[in-house]
Design an enzyme around this catalytic site. Structure first.
Site, mmCIF file in Angstrom:
data_model
loop_
_atom_site.group_PDB
_atom_site.id
_atom_site.type_symbol
_atom_site.label_atom_id
_atom_site.label_comp_id
_atom_site.label_asym_id
_atom_site.label_seq_id
_atom_site.Cartn_x
_atom_site.Cartn_y
_atom_site.Cartn_z
ATOM 1 N N LYS A 1 -1.021 2.949 13.105
ATOM 2 C CA LYS A 1 -1.955 2.763 11.983
ATOM 3 C C LYS A 1 -1.530 1.567 11.131
ATOM 4 O O LYS A 1 -2.360 0.733 10.771
ATOM 5 C CB LYS A 1 -1.961 4.030 11.107
ATOM 6 N N ASN A 2 -0.240 1.489 10.823
ATOM 7 C CA ASN A 2 0.209 0.439 9.909
ATOM 8 C C ASN A 2 0.291 -0.928 10.578
ATOM 9 O O ASN A 2 0.664 -1.902 9.943
ATOM 10 C CB ASN A 2 1.550 0.816 9.274
ATOM 11 N N ARG B 1 -4.916 1.555 1.825
ATOM 12 C CA ARG B 1 -3.935 0.625 1.273
ATOM 13 C C ARG B 1 -3.986 -0.724 1.984
ATOM 14 O O ARG B 1 -3.856 -1.780 1.384
ATOM 15 C CB ARG B 1 -2.536 1.251 1.434
ATOM 16 N N ASP C 1 -2.479 6.193 0.065
ATOM 17 C CA ASP C 1 -1.731 7.384 -0.310
ATOM 18 C C ASP C 1 -1.184 7.311 -1.733
ATOM 19 O O ASP C 1 -0.690 6.271 -2.167
ATOM 20 C CB ASP C 1 -0.545 7.552 0.652
ATOM 21 N N ASP D 1 8.318 6.813 5.167
ATOM 22 C CA ASP D 1 7.210 7.615 5.702
ATOM 23 C C ASP D 1 7.713 8.870 6.416
ATOM 24 O O ASP D 1 6.939 9.803 6.645
ATOM 25 C CB ASP D 1 6.362 6.783 6.679
HETATM 26 C C1 UD1 Z 1 3.748 -0.058 3.820
HETATM 27 C C2 UD1 Z 1 3.170 1.100 4.594
HETATM 28 C C3 UD1 Z 1 3.677 2.431 4.061
HETATM 29 C C4 UD1 Z 1 5.193 2.438 4.030
HETATM 30 C C5 UD1 Z 1 5.723 1.209 3.285
HETATM 31 C C6 UD1 Z 1 7.244 1.083 3.346
HETATM 32 C C7 UD1 Z 1 0.980 0.252 5.230
HETATM 33 C C8 UD1 Z 1 -0.494 0.362 5.086
HETATM 34 N N1 UD1 Z 1 1.713 1.073 4.457
HETATM 35 O O1 UD1 Z 1 3.269 0.062 2.485
HETATM 36 O O2 UD1 Z 1 3.203 3.467 4.919
HETATM 37 O O3 UD1 Z 1 5.628 3.601 3.353
HETATM 38 O O4 UD1 Z 1 5.173 0.007 3.862
HETATM 39 O O5 UD1 Z 1 7.682 1.077 4.653
HETATM 40 O O6 UD1 Z 1 1.500 -0.510 6.044
HETATM 41 N N2 UD1 Z 1 6.618 -3.373 -4.263
HETATM 42 C C9 UD1 Z 1 6.634 -4.024 -5.475
HETATM 43 N N3 UD1 Z 1 5.816 -5.113 -5.623
HETATM 44 C C10 UD1 Z 1 4.991 -5.577 -4.630
HETATM 45 C C11 UD1 Z 1 4.985 -4.878 -3.401
HETATM 46 C C12 UD1 Z 1 5.809 -3.774 -3.232
HETATM 47 O O7 UD1 Z 1 7.368 -3.659 -6.389
HETATM 48 O O8 UD1 Z 1 4.298 -6.580 -4.836
HETATM 49 C C13 UD1 Z 1 7.519 -2.194 -4.054
HETATM 50 C C14 UD1 Z 1 6.779 -0.873 -3.839
HETATM 51 O O9 UD1 Z 1 6.446 -0.261 -5.061
HETATM 52 C C15 UD1 Z 1 7.787 -0.072 -3.041
HETATM 53 C C16 UD1 Z 1 8.485 -1.133 -2.206
HETATM 54 O O10 UD1 Z 1 8.219 -2.386 -2.832
HETATM 55 O O11 UD1 Z 1 8.735 0.530 -3.887
HETATM 56 C C17 UD1 Z 1 8.039 -1.182 -0.767
HETATM 57 O O12 UD1 Z 1 6.654 -1.331 -0.687
HETATM 58 P P1 UD1 Z 1 5.945 -2.092 0.532
HETATM 59 O O13 UD1 Z 1 6.950 -2.348 1.605
HETATM 60 O O14 UD1 Z 1 5.201 -3.238 -0.020
HETATM 61 O O15 UD1 Z 1 4.946 -0.978 1.044
HETATM 62 P P2 UD1 Z 1 3.422 -1.162 1.475
HETATM 63 O O16 UD1 Z 1 3.251 -2.445 2.199
HETATM 64 O O17 UD1 Z 1 2.549 -0.865 0.318
#
Ligand code: UD1
Length: 418
Positions: free
Chosen positions: A23-24, A93, A117, A305
């Site tokens: 999915k991701n 997301r 989520d 996850d």
């Molecule tokens: C993706 C996955 C999610 C998984 C996560 C971490 C998808 C659709 N979702 O989410 O299932 O749990 O990776 O493996 O692929 N952060 C910031 N600023 C930003 C971006 C992120 O502070 O601009 C922080 C977030 O709050 C979090 C951390 O960085 O604490 C990791 O987030 P990120 O790796 O960006 O997760 P997603 O891409 O949203």
């Protein structure tokens, strides 16, 4: 009509399951198709609700999208609409991943803040800062991220944290920028490598995929391609935990076992016999699992996850486990539902302490996100009696054929309409 699952506890899960594309990964690969005019074909796609939602997002931008089972075909026009603010945007997301490709192709993007989520605060500051370094002006206004640039240029970018989404957006903008971009402290997840492979097939010049330094030499344009999505390591790991928790014997095919090296090692520590196969793995658990500690970290660390499964396993293990969550604080809400099932667990900040009990006891429980939902089903399989799991639409966003697979492995699970 709302539906829920009724899960009967008690049995071992035994048999084989085939896992399809991640999915991701698929949702980001669909966004990458925006980067090239013409028809891109993506195969091994999971048949989950997020794929048609992402298709709607791409259609709102001017693409033609055909979904045919596990094959998604996207025809991208020469001129794209730069406004991604359709209703579908708020439901997942990964929709935010159209930001980078739109800025790359149109030099303008208006992208509604994404849904997905409810697992904690999910800011976009690193996405925006990266695009600013590439020469874009970016703000959040009226519920949308706006990014505009005269032209994008290569830059040196240091991410504060190896964010998956920020790495993807910056990468997909940089492939069409003028000059060389270096993204340091980049995410190393297998799904990032999958996007890099597809972008390389499209003509992008990327070095360092799978390492924390990605170097991107911008090119004038990209060509459409055909690409097979990597197997879903999170779904594969879910079945591995199911085997360990139910003292079962499950063979999982369709996943690169090396994407789960650490997970399989943790299960060995819990007492499982693990064999690594060419296209998957087998997990056999004969005795009660032993308690193991887990710490969530970006890849190759233990995936956030999978944290609900770590808690669910610990709740039936022999001994006490400490689970540390470093990415999404709200994921510990899952523990409230586990306590309904008789788990002995409490949290303190980033840490959860779980003392294993001999047997969980059935109760009505509510899924709050995809993985928490699947974790409750696994816990229900280890409880006395029938556990009712509500809000199952969350689970169905991430697990194609979940009930069918559970039944194939010998579980007694019903879909109940209320
Ligand atoms: C993706 C996955 C999610 C998984 C996560 C971490 C998808 C659709 N979702 O989410 O299932 O749990 O990776 O493996 O692929 N952060 C910031 N600023 C930003 C971006 C992120 O502070 O601009 C922080 C977030 O709050 C979090 C951390 O960085 O604490 C990791 O987030 P990120 O790796 O960006 O997760 P997603 O891409 O949203």
């Amino acid at each position: 009509m709302s539906e829920h699952f009724r899960v009967q506890g008690g049995g071992r899960l035994v048999g084989e399951v085939a896992v399809v594309g991640a999915k991701n990964s698929v949702l980001k690969l669909m966004a990458a198709a925006l980067l090239a005019e013409g028809t891109t074909t993506i195969t091994n796609c999971p048949e989950i609700l997020d794929v048609p939602l992402m298709a709607d997002v791409l259609r709102s931008l001017g693409c033609e999208v055909v979904l045919d089972g596990s094959v998604v075909t996207i025809t991208t026009p020469k001129e794209l609409n730069h406004r991604a603010d359709s209703e579908a945007m708020g439901k997942l997301r990964a929709s935010v991943c159209v930001l980078g490709p739109l800025v790359g192709r149109c030099k303008r993007a208006v992208v509604a803040l994404p849904g997905g989520d409810a697992i904690g605060n999910r800011p976009l500051d690193m996405h925006q800062n990266g695009l600013r370094k590439l020469g874009a002006h970016s703000e959040i206004e009226h519920g949308c991220v706006i990014a505009e640039a005269e032209g994008l240029h290569g830059a040196q970018i240091w991410l504060d944290f190896p964010s998956v989404g920020a790495t993807e957006n910056i990468l997909m903008a940089a492939v069409l920028a003028n000059g060389t971009t270096v993204i340091d402290n980049a995410a190393r997840e297998p799904e990032i490598v999958d996007i890099c492979v597809m972008l390389q097939q499209m003509g992008a010049k990327i070095e360092g995929a799978g390492t924390s330094t990605l170097t991107v030499h911008g090119v004038e344009s990209l060509q459409p391609t055909e690409h097979r999505v990597i197997g879903d390591r999170i779904v594969g790991a879910t079945w591995a935990f199911a085997a360990a928790m139910t003292r079962g014997d499950i063979t999982v095919r369709g996943v690169d076992p090396h994407h789960l090296d650490l997970v399989l090692e943790k299960l060995r520590m819990a007492g499982a016999e693990v064999s690594v196969l060419e296209d998957g793995f087998r997990v056999v658990q004969n005795d009660r699992p032993r308690s193991v500690d887990f710490v969530t970290l970006p890849y190759p660390g233990f995936a956030t996850d999978l944290q609900p499964f770590a808690i669910a396993l610990s709740s039936v293990s022999d001994g006490t486990s400490m689970i540390t969550e470093n990415l999404f604080e709200a994921r510990f809400r899952f523990i409230e539902e586990m306590v309904r099932l008789g788990a002995d667990a409490r949290t303190d900040g980033h840490h959860a302490v779980v003392r294993g009990v001999d047997r969980l006891s059935s109760a009505p429980v509510w899924a709050s996100d995809i993985r928490a939902g699947a974790g409750l089903v696994l816990a229900g399989l280890c409880a006395d009696g029938a556990t009712e799991v509500y809000e199952i639409f969350h689970i169905e966003r991430g697990y194609p054929g979940f009930v069918e697979n559970l039944r194939k492995l010998g579980a007694t699970v019903e879909r109940v309409s209320a």
